[in-house]
Design a protein around this motif. Structure first.
Motif, PDB file in Angstrom:
ATOM      1  N   GLU A   1      55.971  75.705  28.216  1.00  0.00           N
ATOM      2  CA  GLU A   1      56.118  76.724  27.335  1.00  0.00           C
ATOM      3  C   GLU A   1      56.483  78.092  27.780  1.00  0.00           C
ATOM      4  O   GLU A   1      56.037  78.612  28.853  1.00  0.00           O
ATOM      5  N   ASN A   2      56.911  78.966  26.804  1.00  0.00           N
ATOM      6  CA  ASN A   2      57.254  80.316  27.133  1.00  0.00           C
ATOM      7  C   ASN A   2      58.097  80.476  28.277  1.00  0.00           C
ATOM      8  O   ASN A   2      57.912  81.569  29.006  1.00  0.00           O
ATOM      9  N   THR A   3      58.947  79.701  28.830  1.00  0.00           N
ATOM     10  CA  THR A   3      59.816  79.855  29.834  1.00  0.00           C
ATOM     11  C   THR A   3      61.376  79.726  29.118  1.00  0.00           C
ATOM     12  O   THR A   3      61.642  79.079  28.399  1.00  0.00           O
ATOM     13  N   VAL A   4      62.340  80.245  29.849  1.00  0.00           N
ATOM     14  CA  VAL A   4      63.827  80.182  29.627  1.00  0.00           C
ATOM     15  C   VAL A   4      64.115  78.770  29.646  1.00  0.00           C
ATOM     16  O   VAL A   4      64.908  78.173  28.728  1.00  0.00           O
ATOM     17  N   ALA A   5      63.627  77.798  30.697  1.00  0.00           N
ATOM     18  CA  ALA A   5      63.687  76.430  30.547  1.00  0.00           C
ATOM     19  C   ALA A   5      63.219  75.741  28.949  1.00  0.00           C
ATOM     20  O   ALA A   5      64.192  74.884  28.505  1.00  0.00           O
ATOM     21  N   GLY A   6      62.247  76.424  28.373  1.00  0.00           N
ATOM     22  CA  GLY A   6      62.018  75.859  27.198  1.00  0.00           C
ATOM     23  C   GLY A   6      62.891  76.423  26.205  1.00  0.00           C
ATOM     24  O   GLY A   6      63.437  75.608  25.245  1.00  0.00           O
ATOM     25  N   PHE A   7      63.667  77.526  26.153  1.00  0.00           N
ATOM     26  CA  PHE A   7      64.736  77.939  25.186  1.00  0.00           C
ATOM     27  C   PHE A   7      65.812  77.080  25.535  1.00  0.00           C
ATOM     28  O   PHE A   7      66.397  76.746  24.369  1.00  0.00           O
ATOM     29  N   ARG A   8      66.339  76.698  26.757  1.00  0.00           N
ATOM     30  CA  ARG A   8      67.339  75.775  26.744  1.00  0.00           C
ATOM     31  C   ARG A   8      67.212  74.459  26.276  1.00  0.00           C
ATOM     32  O   ARG A   8      68.265  73.949  25.553  1.00  0.00           O
ATOM     33  N   GLU A   9      66.073  74.188  26.296  1.00  0.00           N
ATOM     34  CA  GLU A   9      65.655  72.844  25.511  1.00  0.00           C
ATOM     35  C   GLU A   9      65.887  72.751  24.054  1.00  0.00           C
ATOM     36  O   GLU A   9      66.246  71.980  23.496  1.00  0.00           O
TER      37      GLU A   9
ATOM     38  N   GLY B   1      60.614  75.710  23.610  1.00  0.00           N
ATOM     39  CA  GLY B   1      61.135  74.215  23.531  1.00  0.00           C
ATOM     40  C   GLY B   1      59.989  73.625  23.207  1.00  0.00           C
ATOM     41  O   GLY B   1      60.071  72.358  23.625  1.00  0.00           O
ATOM     42  N   GLY B   2      59.055  73.844  22.532  1.00  0.00           N
ATOM     43  CA  GLY B   2      58.120  72.760  22.091  1.00  0.00           C
ATOM     44  C   GLY B   2      57.121  72.146  23.359  1.00  0.00           C
ATOM     45  O   GLY B   2      57.150  72.987  24.223  1.00  0.00           O
ATOM     46  N   THR B   3      57.074  70.870  23.379  1.00  0.00           N
ATOM     47  CA  THR B   3      56.390  70.385  24.184  1.00  0.00           C
ATOM     48  C   THR B   3      57.273  69.655  25.324  1.00  0.00           C
ATOM     49  O   THR B   3      56.571  69.131  26.301  1.00  0.00           O
ATOM     50  N   LEU B   4      58.474  69.858  25.189  1.00  0.00           N
ATOM     51  CA  LEU B   4      59.369  69.240  26.053  1.00  0.00           C
ATOM     52  C   LEU B   4      59.695  69.881  27.264  1.00  0.00           C
ATOM     53  O   LEU B   4      60.215  69.255  28.099  1.00  0.00           O
ATOM     54  N   ALA B   5      59.192  71.094  27.479  1.00  0.00           N
ATOM     55  CA  ALA B   5      59.464  72.036  28.630  1.00  0.00           C
ATOM     56  C   ALA B   5      58.279  72.964  28.687  1.00  0.00           C
ATOM     57  O   ALA B   5      57.532  72.999  27.588  1.00  0.00           O
TER      58      ALA B   5
END
Ligand code: G3P
Ligand code: CA
Length: 250
Positions: free
Chosen positions: A26-34, A20-24
């Motif tokens: 990195e390399n976590t499911v939270a990032g993918f959600r973003e 999810g770039g720098t908004l969450a």
């Protein structure tokens, strides 16, 4: 198993860097959600092996920067890695976010119909076994899926091992500066694409790579003016930390 069909990965115009770039974190499911929240169809992530050979997501050789743990990733089992908080460093809203396995991320991507570019990022000295085991795990997790994951790596030995293990999965050669012998490398590894640092690409090289029939992705493109120029040169995909770089489409 048959060789991969060329153009097997759709190469959307924008790809979310490290989930999810720098908004969450990195390399976590939270990032993918973003990434999903911004309408992204595709994300990139970094995958390596734990001490007990589980494929998991982490960029660095150590867990220090992106978790509350310390030490070399290659020395930790997945049970130990699973205890870490991989989100709190990015702010309280993400505290307790797990450090995911490739299986965790595959489940998310398959459920959300999100395309995944798996960068094989081996721990030091584990290039070939990481290429082999990541490819085998990716083939198992995405078996029967409508779109396969795309495997990329800076490490030619890892890509070669991935090719030998799972030739049907599409592969991309990842580099900072494009080497003079890029044609030979792409041919030997039977790659569908070249991924390069956007700062090193020239219009002439972009034209040659496209004319040779390969897909072309640039990382990490965070400036809208760079994005427009690269797309005008024929670059297919831009891997970005800025999810607002362009409207997500295609
Ligand atoms: O795959 C492109 C890009 O992610 C490579 O650089 O350091 O972010 O893994 P890095
Ligand atoms: Ca990466």
């Amino acid at each position: 198993m048959p060789q991969h069909p060329k153009q097997a990965w759709p190469y959307p115009e924008v790809v979310a860097h490290r989930g999810g770039g720098t908004l969450a974190p990195e390399n976590t499911v939270a990032g993918f959600r973003e990434g999903m929240r911004y309408g992204y169809r595709a994300a990139e992530c970094d995958v390596k092996l734990s001490a007990d050979n589980v494929c998991f997501l982490l960029h660095d050789d150590t867990v220090d920067r992106t978790s509350n743990g310390k030490g070399a990733a290659r020395a930790k089992t997945m049970a130990e890695l699973s205890q870490l908080d991989a989100g709190g460093w990015k702010g309280g809203a993400f505290a307790g976010e797990a450090l995911p396995t490739l299986a965790n991320v595959a489940a998310y991507c398959l459920a959300q119909r999100m395309l995944l570019n798996i960068e094989i990022k081996p721990c030091p000295g584990r290039f070939e076994e990481t290429g082999r085991l990541v490819a085998q795990e990716a083939a198992r997790l995405w078996a029967g899926a409508s779109a396969p994951p795309l495997l990329s790596s800076f490490e030619i030995d890892a890509l070669r091992a991935a090719q030998a293990a799972e030739p049907a999965l599409p592969r991309a050669f990842l580099c900072e500066e494009i080497p003079a012998n890029w044609r030979a490398i792409l041919a030997e590894l039977d790659c569908v694409a070249l991924h390069c640092d956007h700062k090193t690409l020239t219009e002439e090289l972009a034209r040659d790579i496209k004319a040779a029939g390969y897909q072309l992705l640039c990382y990490t493109v965070n400036d809208p003016a760079d994005a427009r120029r690269l797309l005008a040169w024929g670059v297919d995909s831009l891997c970005t930390d800025r999810l607002d770089l362009l409207p997500a489409r295609g």
